[in-house]
Design an enzyme around this catalytic site. Structure first.
Site, PDB file in Angstrom:
ATOM      1  N   HIS A  64      13.639  -0.373  24.762  1.00  0.00           N
ATOM      2  CA  HIS A  64      13.502  -1.632  24.017  1.00  0.00           C
ATOM      3  C   HIS A  64      12.101  -1.816  23.421  1.00  0.00           C
ATOM      4  CE1 HIS A  64      17.411  -2.971  25.481  1.00  0.00           C
ATOM      5  NE2 HIS A  64      17.062  -2.583  26.691  1.00  0.00           N
ATOM      6  N   GLU A 108      12.640   0.354  30.218  1.00  0.00           N
ATOM      7  CA  GLU A 108      12.539  -0.828  29.341  1.00  0.00           C
ATOM      8  C   GLU A 108      11.608  -0.560  28.169  1.00  0.00           C
ATOM      9  OE1 GLU A 108      14.527  -3.602  29.520  1.00  0.00           O
ATOM     10  OE2 GLU A 108      15.516  -2.424  31.068  1.00  0.00           O
ATOM     11  N   HIS A 118      14.027  -8.801  33.305  1.00  0.00           N
ATOM     12  CA  HIS A 118      14.772  -7.551  33.099  1.00  0.00           C
ATOM     13  C   HIS A 118      14.121  -6.812  31.928  1.00  0.00           C
ATOM     14  CE1 HIS A 118      18.991  -5.523  32.355  1.00  0.00           C
ATOM     15  NE2 HIS A 118      17.998  -4.694  32.150  1.00  0.00           N
TER      16      HIS A 118
END
Ligand code: 5GP
Ligand code: 5GP
Length: 276
Positions: free
Chosen positions: A148, A144, A86
């Site tokens: 992040h 992502e 993920h």
């Protein structure tokens, strides 16, 4: 380093070894670069540790209502049957996390040499187009990286090394294999003790994972790492099974690990950005 790491195509064994060597390089280069001038604007304090968030396709793919080319659940016999990535998430010890730390926009060209591995091990399991940090929509990878990846500075300093590091850690800590060795085989009838799954991971990696469930099925499993990528517990302080069963995790004491069931859905040509 980029040239050495671009040779990732060759054989599977070579690839795994190369990835690990690359990971060491990434970490050491990053460490020695900490003193150098910071080129990215940082507005949030440095993170404390990494969580590698893995998702279980058997659970995610049950939600698929329509198909599209970006959703790996729609690959039928080629759909993933192992945990996939993920995200690699920088976290704070207090349970919060930084997000969207720089204005570095995702550029798919920068990760073209990793593309096949990312499609296989870090695919989107949804047709949704997630929002990116600065007002647009993008791919799962764009989301992502921007949300992040940009916060993993100074350990990881760019998009290419973010995805390379995610893959490398994923290859080194093979959760699906560990669970299979312990007898936790994907099944649509069995339920497994949460404590047994946690113990299997603890025995293999000497650190406590975090599990997230949806309706009693394992949806995610997080492995946590210090900044040098040595494993550490995900839950700070007492990491008892009670913590796992409570609040964030939402897992019951006995959980399912559903097997992937081919969807039998027709592809829909659509630009809808609904989540599948
Ligand atoms: P959810 O609410 O589904 O648990 O999480 C939604 C999103 O919030 C995740 O996809 C992720 O981007 C972020 N998120 C949730 N939990 C964590 C966490 O523990 N660490 C980090 N860094 N992000 C998280
Ligand atoms: P996060 O929950 O990581 O902040 O956000 C994930 C975003 O990416 C959501 O908008 C979700 O719809 C989208 N997405 C696309 N593919 C996936 C996937 O495979 N897993 C998850 N959790 N979200 C995905």
């Amino acid at each position: 380093m980029k040239m050495a790491c671009s040779a990732l195509s060759v054989s599977v064994q070579f690839k795994a070894i190369l990835l690990l060597v690359c990971l060491q390089l990434v970490v050491s280069v990053s460490a020695s670069a900490i003193e150098q001038t910071q080129t990215q604007t940082q507005t949030q304090r440095e993170f404390d540790y990494f969580a590698l968030a893995l998702q279980w396709p058997g659970t995610y793919c049950q939600r698929t209502r329509y198909c599209c080319s970006s959703n790996a659940c729609c690959r039928r016999s080629n759909a993933p049957t192992e945990f996939t990535i993920h995200g690699l998430w920088p976290d704070y010890n207090d349970g919060s996390w930084p997000a969207c730390c720089t204005r570095s926009n995702f550029d798919e060209k920068l990760i073209s040499t990793l593309h096949d591995d990312l499609e296989k091990y870090w695919p989107s399991l949804s047709c949704g187009s997630p929002s990116t940090c600065h007002g647009g929509k993008g791919s799962f990878w764009a989301h992502e990286w921007e949300k992040h990846g940009t916060c993993s500075f100074p350990v990881i300093r760019d998009e290419y090394n973010y995805f390379l590091t995610g893959l490398s850690v994923y290859f080194k800590y093979n959760v699906t294999q560990v669970l299979e060795n312990a007898g936790y085989i994907p099944s649509n009838t069995e339920k497994y003790p949460l404590g047994g799954i946690v113990s299997a991971i603890e025995n293999a990696f000497h650190a406590t994972p975090l599990l997230v469930c949806s309706k009693g099925s394992v949806e995610e499993l997080h492995l946590c790492f210090y900044k040098d990528f040595k494993p550490r517990d995900c839950v700070v302080g007492s990491s008892t099974l009670n913590d796992m069963v409570s609040s964030k995790s939402s897992c019951p004491l006995y959980v399912s690990l559903p097997a992937y069931v081919s969807l039998g859905l027709d592809s829909v040509k659509t630009t809808l950005s609904l989540d599948a």
